[in-house]
Design a protein around this motif. Sequence first.
Motif, PDB file in Angstrom:
ATOM      1  N   LYS A 171     -19.591  18.514 -45.133  1.00  0.00           N
ATOM      2  CA  LYS A 171     -18.476  18.993 -45.951  1.00  0.00           C
ATOM      3  C   LYS A 171     -17.134  18.618 -45.322  1.00  0.00           C
ATOM      4  N   LYS A 172     -17.029  18.782 -44.007  1.00  0.00           N
ATOM      5  CA  LYS A 172     -15.781  18.427 -43.337  1.00  0.00           C
ATOM      6  C   LYS A 172     -15.560  16.916 -43.385  1.00  0.00           C
ATOM      7  N   LEU A 173     -16.645  16.143 -43.257  1.00  0.00           N
ATOM      8  CA  LEU A 173     -16.516  14.689 -43.353  1.00  0.00           C
ATOM      9  C   LEU A 173     -16.021  14.263 -44.730  1.00  0.00           C
ATOM     10  N   ARG A 174     -16.484  14.947 -45.791  1.00  0.00           N
ATOM     11  CA  ARG A 174     -16.028  14.600 -47.135  1.00  0.00           C
ATOM     12  C   ARG A 174     -14.542  14.900 -47.307  1.00  0.00           C
ATOM     13  N   LEU A 175     -14.090  15.997 -46.716  1.00  0.00           N
ATOM     14  CA  LEU A 175     -12.657  16.320 -46.769  1.00  0.00           C
ATOM     15  C   LEU A 175     -11.827  15.220 -46.109  1.00  0.00           C
ATOM     16  N   VAL A 176     -12.294  14.771 -44.944  1.00  0.00           N
ATOM     17  CA  VAL A 176     -11.565  13.718 -44.239  1.00  0.00           C
ATOM     18  C   VAL A 176     -11.607  12.418 -45.034  1.00  0.00           C
ATOM     19  N   PHE A 177     -12.773  12.108 -45.623  1.00  0.00           N
ATOM     20  CA  PHE A 177     -12.904  10.886 -46.420  1.00  0.00           C
ATOM     21  C   PHE A 177     -11.910  10.881 -47.570  1.00  0.00           C
ATOM     22  N   LYS A 178     -11.799  12.026 -48.259  1.00  0.00           N
ATOM     23  CA  LYS A 178     -10.857  12.107 -49.385  1.00  0.00           C
ATOM     24  C   LYS A 178      -9.413  12.033 -48.908  1.00  0.00           C
ATOM     25  N   SER A 179      -9.147  12.573 -47.715  1.00  0.00           N
ATOM     26  CA  SER A 179      -7.780  12.478 -47.177  1.00  0.00           C
ATOM     27  C   SER A 179      -7.424  11.044 -46.832  1.00  0.00           C
ATOM     28  N   LEU A 180      -8.408  10.268 -46.351  1.00  0.00           N
ATOM     29  CA  LEU A 180      -8.164   8.866 -46.008  1.00  0.00           C
ATOM     30  C   LEU A 180      -8.100   7.978 -47.238  1.00  0.00           C
ATOM     31  N   ASP A 181      -8.807   8.361 -48.293  1.00  0.00           N
ATOM     32  CA  ASP A 181      -8.879   7.547 -49.510  1.00  0.00           C
ATOM     33  C   ASP A 181      -7.613   7.741 -50.332  1.00  0.00           C
ATOM     34  N   LYS A 182      -6.549   7.064 -49.942  1.00  0.00           N
ATOM     35  CA  LYS A 182      -5.241   7.239 -50.579  1.00  0.00           C
ATOM     36  C   LYS A 182      -5.244   6.784 -52.036  1.00  0.00           C
ATOM     37  N   LYS A 183      -6.055   5.772 -52.365  1.00  0.00           N
ATOM     38  CA  LYS A 183      -6.069   5.219 -53.722  1.00  0.00           C
ATOM     39  C   LYS A 183      -7.026   5.965 -54.644  1.00  0.00           C
ATOM     40  N   ASN A 184      -7.791   6.887 -54.107  1.00  0.00           N
ATOM     41  CA  ASN A 184      -8.759   7.667 -54.884  1.00  0.00           C
ATOM     42  C   ASN A 184      -9.743   6.785 -55.640  1.00  0.00           C
ATOM     43  N   ASP A 185     -10.191   5.694 -55.008  1.00  0.00           N
ATOM     44  CA  ASP A 185     -11.148   4.799 -55.641  1.00  0.00           C
ATOM     45  C   ASP A 185     -12.538   4.898 -55.026  1.00  0.00           C
ATOM     46  N   GLY A 186     -12.729   5.882 -54.129  1.00  0.00           N
ATOM     47  CA  GLY A 186     -14.042   6.074 -53.527  1.00  0.00           C
ATOM     48  C   GLY A 186     -14.361   5.127 -52.393  1.00  0.00           C
ATOM     49  N   ARG A 187     -13.363   4.369 -51.939  1.00  0.00           N
ATOM     50  CA  ARG A 187     -13.578   3.427 -50.843  1.00  0.00           C
ATOM     51  C   ARG A 187     -12.348   3.439 -49.930  1.00  0.00           C
ATOM     52  N   ILE A 188     -12.571   3.156 -48.641  1.00  0.00           N
ATOM     53  CA  ILE A 188     -11.473   3.101 -47.666  1.00  0.00           C
ATOM     54  C   ILE A 188     -11.333   1.668 -47.198  1.00  0.00           C
ATOM     55  N   ASP A 189     -10.103   1.135 -47.276  1.00  0.00           N
ATOM     56  CA  ASP A 189      -9.871  -0.233 -46.814  1.00  0.00           C
ATOM     57  C   ASP A 189      -8.993  -0.221 -45.564  1.00  0.00           C
ATOM     58  N   ALA A 190      -8.671  -1.399 -45.065  1.00  0.00           N
ATOM     59  CA  ALA A 190      -7.916  -1.521 -43.808  1.00  0.00           C
ATOM     60  C   ALA A 190      -6.531  -0.904 -43.912  1.00  0.00           C
ATOM     61  N   GLN A 191      -5.861  -1.085 -45.052  1.00  0.00           N
ATOM     62  CA  GLN A 191      -4.514  -0.549 -45.218  1.00  0.00           C
ATOM     63  C   GLN A 191      -4.508   0.975 -45.180  1.00  0.00           C
ATOM     64  N   GLU A 192      -5.544   1.584 -45.765  1.00  0.00           N
ATOM     65  CA  GLU A 192      -5.626   3.049 -45.760  1.00  0.00           C
ATOM     66  C   GLU A 192      -5.891   3.584 -44.355  1.00  0.00           C
ATOM     67  N   ILE A 193      -6.691   2.855 -43.573  1.00  0.00           N
ATOM     68  CA  ILE A 193      -6.918   3.250 -42.177  1.00  0.00           C
ATOM     69  C   ILE A 193      -5.626   3.151 -41.384  1.00  0.00           C
ATOM     70  N   MET A 194      -4.891   2.057 -41.585  1.00  0.00           N
ATOM     71  CA  MET A 194      -3.614   1.882 -40.878  1.00  0.00           C
ATOM     72  C   MET A 194      -2.641   3.005 -41.229  1.00  0.00           C
ATOM     73  N   GLN A 195      -2.544   3.358 -42.529  1.00  0.00           N
ATOM     74  CA  GLN A 195      -1.623   4.399 -42.957  1.00  0.00           C
ATOM     75  C   GLN A 195      -2.007   5.760 -42.401  1.00  0.00           C
ATOM     76  N   SER A 196      -3.311   6.061 -42.400  1.00  0.00           N
ATOM     77  CA  SER A 196      -3.775   7.361 -41.906  1.00  0.00           C
ATOM     78  C   SER A 196      -3.507   7.512 -40.416  1.00  0.00           C
ATOM     79  N   LEU A 197      -3.752   6.433 -39.638  1.00  0.00           N
ATOM     80  CA  LEU A 197      -3.484   6.490 -38.205  1.00  0.00           C
ATOM     81  C   LEU A 197      -1.986   6.548 -37.930  1.00  0.00           C
TER      82      LEU A 197
END
Length: 489
Positions: free
Chosen positions: A101-127
């Motif tokens: 459950k906590k992992l899903r929360l983090v996944f949704k927080s990282l998924d800035k585009k809300n497309d169900g996938r995390i790309d390099a730009q989203e990782i850079m922005q989150s960090l």
Amino acid sequence: MLQMLWHFLSSFFPRAGCQGSREGTGHEVRGTQGPARGDQMSSFVGKQDGRAEASEKRPTILLVVGPAEQFPKKIVQAGDKDLDGQLDFEEFVHYLQDHEKKLRLVFKSLDKKNDGRIDAQEIMQSLRDLGVKISEQQAEKILKSMDKNGTMTIDWNEWRDYHLLHPVENIPEIILYWKHSTIFDVGENLTVPDEFTVEERQTGMWWRHLVAGGGAGAVSRTCTAPLDRLKVLMQVHASRSNNMCIVGGFTQMIREGGAKSLWRGNGINVLKIAPESAIKFMAYEQIKRLVGSDQETLRIHERLVAGSLAGAIAQSSIYPMEVLKTRMALRKTGQYSGMLDCARRILAKEGVSAFYKGYVPNMLGIIPYAGIDLAVYETLKNAWLQRYAVNSADPGVFVLLACGTISSTCGQLASYPLALVRTRMQAQASIEGAPEVTMSSLFKQILRTEGAFGLYRGLAPNFMKVIPAVSISYVVYENLKITLGVQSR
């Protein structure tokens, strides 16, 4: 859940060893006996209680992901509810459910585009939001470590399978939102300092946060100083024969010294913020290393130990200022010309030891204050996450302020009798004819003459100042951060 568990275990068994139980095995993930399901998961073997004893020479599945001594130990620490040093099947399943459950929360927080996938730009922005800057090549390297199908993006299944055996303390995104920040300044001892990222320490942002917090504390304490002085007067002078009320206390102060007298003792109360915060921060950073944690953010019990020790060191360093603050708050009009005159007269009349009166109850009060403050804060945090966290781990400002206010109030309530005894010991020589008493004899005297209620004299004005103090601190803190160029966390 069982299907997910089987899928997860199957995905890791190429890297898992299947071996017999051995004497001296410190950390194992053990399960109940069950039907076979596939060649890799022939059985979870053990007694009917779900555990396998070291003396049994029957095969036990031992999951090893990464260094054999590192991950199982951390998983056991995170999921071991009965503190017996090992996980049974129920504890392991509960750990997976809670952690997913906590992992899903983090996944949704990282998924800035809300497309169900995390790309390099989203990782850079989150960090970057965490205060860490990385290049696109570094972000792609992070992606490749989790990407199974070569798309250079991470979906939910890939994210879950990679992180599910990493304890939640390693997820800074959740911890970031829930830091018990220094903005909660209610004029009492803040035991656990804020924690800063490596980037914040390297760029000097940490001292700007401390300056903003100190400025907010100064404004907050000044605005609530009349209530603070009333609390001190009620702690020292109120009794069954002199039942001082809030209105009567304010009237007495104004009649004796005018409206200006409401702020007596506030100058030194504000002055001690800077040295106390600086010493506490430096001590906390050093103690964190001694605690031996290999994580950027400490676990709860480590924060309690490090924060309490840092608070004790800081309080020991500035304690004479605490005595001066009490004496200045209790002084009559014209008794002292200022702080230096007050210190000089105390030294001449009572000696150096007078500056450490009430030191023992003050140190003892740190433990219940810090323990209950952190425990209540973590309980409220987890309750909110379990019930309301759906799309993000970010609780919002109101929830953070509410959790901080309630936890701090509970901490004060638990340590208040010690704070009252400390104040009376600090004020002993300022009361004509007052005999020298010890902490234990003062407790007995109060209980004998005033009852248990006597240990909570002045509690009403103390609680009255909590909400305005926290609100003022937050508003000033946010504005000072903007002025100092500090990025919002």
